[in-house]
Motif scaffolding. Structure first.
Motif, PDB file in Angstrom:
ATOM      1  N   ALA A 169       0.932  -1.190  -0.011  1.00 57.47           N
ATOM      2  CA  ALA A 169      -0.102   0.222  -0.224  1.00 57.47           C
ATOM      3  C   ALA A 169       0.900   1.310   0.157  1.00 57.47           C
ATOM      4  O   ALA A 169       0.289   2.231  -0.532  1.00 57.47           O
ATOM      5  N   GLY A 170       1.882   1.217   0.358  1.00 56.79           N
ATOM      6  CA  GLY A 170       2.900   2.346   0.588  1.00 56.79           C
ATOM      7  C   GLY A 170       2.424   3.445   1.403  1.00 56.79           C
ATOM      8  O   GLY A 170       1.674   3.197   2.350  1.00 56.79           O
ATOM      9  N   ARG A 171       2.796   4.644   1.005  1.00 56.80           N
ATOM     10  CA  ARG A 171       1.929   5.880   1.806  1.00 56.80           C
ATOM     11  C   ARG A 171       0.777   5.754   1.763  1.00 56.80           C
ATOM     12  O   ARG A 171       0.231   6.001   0.742  1.00 56.80           O
ATOM     13  N   SER A 172      -0.346   5.514   2.860  1.00 62.71           N
ATOM     14  CA  SER A 172      -1.668   5.367   2.665  1.00 62.71           C
ATOM     15  C   SER A 172      -2.363   5.571   3.787  1.00 62.71           C
ATOM     16  O   SER A 172      -1.658   5.898   4.952  1.00 62.71           O
ATOM     17  N   LYS A 173      -3.543   5.825   3.812  1.00 60.70           N
ATOM     18  CA  LYS A 173      -4.726   6.233   4.763  1.00 60.70           C
ATOM     19  C   LYS A 173      -5.867   5.941   4.585  1.00 60.70           C
ATOM     20  O   LYS A 173      -6.462   6.228   3.463  1.00 60.70           O
ATOM     21  N   ILE A 176     -13.019 -10.052   8.909  1.00 62.13           N
ATOM     22  CA  ILE A 176     -12.878  -8.736   8.237  1.00 62.13           C
ATOM     23  C   ILE A 176     -14.175  -8.095   7.834  1.00 62.13           C
ATOM     24  O   ILE A 176     -14.777  -8.692   7.208  1.00 62.13           O
ATOM     25  N   PRO A 177     -14.399  -7.016   8.664  1.00 65.05           N
ATOM     26  CA  PRO A 177     -15.706  -6.246   8.232  1.00 65.05           C
ATOM     27  C   PRO A 177     -15.721  -5.765   6.778  1.00 65.05           C
ATOM     28  O   PRO A 177     -14.706  -5.513   6.031  1.00 65.05           O
ATOM     29  N   PHE A 178     -17.025  -5.913   6.058  1.00 70.89           N
ATOM     30  CA  PHE A 178     -17.248  -5.991   4.848  1.00 70.89           C
ATOM     31  C   PHE A 178     -16.948  -4.483   4.084  1.00 70.89           C
ATOM     32  O   PHE A 178     -16.673  -4.379   3.144  1.00 70.89           O
ATOM     33  N   THR A 179     -16.901  -3.497   5.061  1.00 74.32           N
ATOM     34  CA  THR A 179     -16.518  -2.028   4.591  1.00 74.32           C
ATOM     35  C   THR A 179     -14.999  -2.126   4.374  1.00 74.32           C
ATOM     36  O   THR A 179     -14.378  -1.030   4.032  1.00 74.32           O
ATOM     37  N   ASN A 180     -14.190  -3.033   5.149  1.00 75.92           N
ATOM     38  CA  ASN A 180     -12.759  -2.852   4.900  1.00 75.92           C
ATOM     39  C   ASN A 180     -12.126  -3.534   3.600  1.00 75.92           C
ATOM     40  O   ASN A 180     -10.879  -3.898   3.683  1.00 75.92           O
ATOM     41  N   PHE A 181     -13.004  -3.902   2.424  1.00 78.20           N
ATOM     42  CA  PHE A 181     -12.440  -4.318   1.319  1.00 78.20           C
ATOM     43  C   PHE A 181     -12.247  -3.171   0.348  1.00 78.20           C
ATOM     44  O   PHE A 181     -13.481  -2.565  -0.103  1.00 78.20           O
ATOM     45  N   LEU A 182     -11.327  -2.621   0.163  1.00 77.36           N
ATOM     46  CA  LEU A 182     -10.827  -1.461  -0.525  1.00 77.36           C
ATOM     47  C   LEU A 182      -9.858  -1.736  -1.801  1.00 77.36           C
ATOM     48  O   LEU A 182      -9.359  -2.558  -1.938  1.00 77.36           O
ATOM     49  N   GLY A 183      -9.848  -0.447  -2.536  1.00 80.85           N
ATOM     50  CA  GLY A 183      -8.876  -0.457  -3.683  1.00 80.85           C
ATOM     51  C   GLY A 183      -7.620   0.334  -3.222  1.00 80.85           C
ATOM     52  O   GLY A 183      -7.742   1.320  -2.197  1.00 80.85           O
ATOM     53  N   HIS A 184      -6.625  -0.030  -3.862  1.00 82.51           N
ATOM     54  CA  HIS A 184      -5.127   0.761  -3.567  1.00 82.51           C
ATOM     55  C   HIS A 184      -5.594   2.303  -3.645  1.00 82.51           C
ATOM     56  O   HIS A 184      -5.252   3.303  -2.665  1.00 82.51           O
ATOM     57  N   ALA A 244      -3.889  10.262  -3.915  1.00 83.84           N
ATOM     58  CA  ALA A 244      -3.026  11.079  -4.797  1.00 83.84           C
ATOM     59  C   ALA A 244      -1.988  10.547  -5.552  1.00 83.84           C
ATOM     60  O   ALA A 244      -1.432  11.265  -6.401  1.00 83.84           O
ATOM     61  N   ARG A 245      -1.778   9.277  -5.119  1.00 85.22           N
ATOM     62  CA  ARG A 245      -0.635   8.695  -5.753  1.00 85.22           C
ATOM     63  C   ARG A 245      -1.008   7.541  -6.777  1.00 85.22           C
ATOM     64  O   ARG A 245      -0.384   7.258  -7.712  1.00 85.22           O
ATOM     65  N   LYS A 246      -2.297   6.804  -6.810  1.00 82.06           N
ATOM     66  CA  LYS A 246      -2.338   5.376  -7.085  1.00 82.06           C
ATOM     67  C   LYS A 246      -3.872   5.701  -8.081  1.00 82.06           C
ATOM     68  O   LYS A 246      -4.714   6.367  -7.526  1.00 82.06           O
ATOM     69  N   LYS A 269      -8.119  14.978  -6.129  1.00 83.27           N
ATOM     70  CA  LYS A 269      -7.768  13.372  -6.513  1.00 83.27           C
ATOM     71  C   LYS A 269      -8.679  12.577  -5.708  1.00 83.27           C
ATOM     72  O   LYS A 269      -8.885  11.386  -6.252  1.00 83.27           O
ATOM     73  N   THR A 270      -9.061  12.763  -4.738  1.00 85.15           N
ATOM     74  CA  THR A 270      -9.926  11.801  -3.964  1.00 85.15           C
ATOM     75  C   THR A 270     -11.321  11.532  -4.709  1.00 85.15           C
ATOM     76  O   THR A 270     -11.923  11.027  -4.696  1.00 85.15           O
ATOM     77  N   ILE A 271     -11.894  12.780  -5.101  1.00 84.17           N
ATOM     78  CA  ILE A 271     -12.942  12.792  -5.945  1.00 84.17           C
ATOM     79  C   ILE A 271     -13.148  12.175  -7.155  1.00 84.17           C
ATOM     80  O   ILE A 271     -13.629  11.328  -7.338  1.00 84.17           O
ATOM     81  N   VAL A 272     -11.588  12.065  -7.794  1.00 85.32           N
ATOM     82  CA  VAL A 272     -11.420  10.995  -8.887  1.00 85.32           C
ATOM     83  C   VAL A 272     -11.226   9.730  -8.529  1.00 85.32           C
ATOM     84  O   VAL A 272     -12.122   8.785  -9.164  1.00 85.32           O
ATOM     85  N   ALA A 273     -10.750   9.595  -7.327  1.00 81.52           N
ATOM     86  CA  ALA A 273     -10.871   8.014  -6.804  1.00 81.52           C
ATOM     87  C   ALA A 273     -12.254   7.464  -6.452  1.00 81.52           C
ATOM     88  O   ALA A 273     -12.548   6.515  -6.917  1.00 81.52           O
TER      89      ALA A 273
END
Ligand SMILES: [Zn+2]
Length: 286
Positions: free
Chosen positions: A136-140, A185-193, A199-201, A252-256
């Motif tokens: 995941a690298g730098r991620s939040k 694992i909670p269903f909400t915790n399946f995410l994309g990079h 901002a990076r991916k 960038k968040t809107i694009v994601a």
């Protein structure tokens, strides 16, 4: 009364309950006497070999740094290893399963994943689920500031410009099912990079079938039959943040967000339709 309750009660009845005074506890200082990180580096540098720290060296250093030298040490005996609580999905942006595996085994690349899935549905595990892979690298996400520490990384062999074949998605769904059950694992915790590093991916791409995953219990999706306009005081920035997105680079968040939920348009602004989708997701899950 269940049989497993009985012995414990008996122990409780007959145990001498005097409280241990702290000065009676044997403080074992062996661990804190281990040479520190600086010593380990010096030891490495003293050899004629160029300074290359292996994975084992790094782990050894972390284990030393994990002990607080400013406090006493009395080793506990009951513990195990932390479990993963998120799954992060990627596309490899490479040209084959073999190329991806090679990339993750080269010294200089400094990247890895727990699983790689080929276009034909072949699943290759590359790291034990309990270890921290570098995917995941730098991620939040929300208040989690180091996704690698809490997640499993799954890479799908895909160059980013092509659809994900049926066999590959089927294999992914089976793997996700196993991991979700095994680690609760909670269903909400399946995410994309891109969710956790907008901002990076940009992976996985617009071709990734998020709705299909959500239908199977992995991730969230909106109710298309109930897309009402949000009230005037609805803050879409707050909604994105409450969902978990890092909004420090809002465009960038809107694009994601749009790459995942809107797909047909990935511009940096939210249209009225996009805001309805966001409002629906927000009300549905958060
Ligand atoms: Zn990625």
């Amino acid at each position: 009364m269940s049989s497993c309750g009985t012995p414990k009660q008996r122990v409780l009845q007959h145990t001498n309950t005097s409280v241990l005074r702290v000065d009676n506890i044997k403080i074992n200082t062996d661990s804190v006497k281990l040479p520190g990180t600086a010593d380990l580096l010096a030891e490495k540098q003293a050899t004629a070999m160029p300074l290359i720290l292996t994975t084992e060296d790094n782990i050894k250093m972390m284990m030393r740094e994990g002990i607080n030298r400013n406090v006493d040490w009395a080793e506990a005996i009951h513990y195990d290893i932390r479990k993963p609580n998120f799954v992060i999905i990627h596309h490899t942006a490479q040209h084959s399963l073999a190329q991806t595996i090679r990339t993750f085994q080269l010294e200089h690349t400094k990247v890895s994943a727990h699983y790689v899935i080929g276009k034909d549905g072949r699943v290759v595990q590359m790291l034990n689920d309990y270890l921290r892979s570098w995917h995941a690298g730098r991620s939040k996400w929300g208040n989690v500031t180091d996704m690698n520490s809490v997640s499993l990384g799954i890479e799908l062999d895909n160059n980013g410009r092509e659809i994900f074949p049926e066999a590959q998605i089927n294999a992914l769904l089976i793997l996700l099912d196993t991991l979700k059950t095994k680690y609760q694992i909670p269903f909400t915790n399946f995410l994309g990079h891109a969710d956790v590093a907008p901002a990076r991916k940009n992976d996985p791409s617009v071709f990734f079938p998020w709705k299909r995953l959500a239908d199977r219990g992995f991730g969230v999706w909106y109710d298309e039959s109930n897309l009402v306009s949000p009230p005037d005081n609805f803050s879409f920035v707050d909604a994105l943040r409450i969902m978990g997105y890092d909004v420090s680079n809002l465009n960038k968040t809107i694009v994601a967000f749009k790459r995942k939920f809107i797909v047909t348009d990935v511009e940096e602004t939210l249209t009225d339709y996009d805001k309805r989708v966001l409002y629906n997701l927000y009300r549905r899950y958060f």
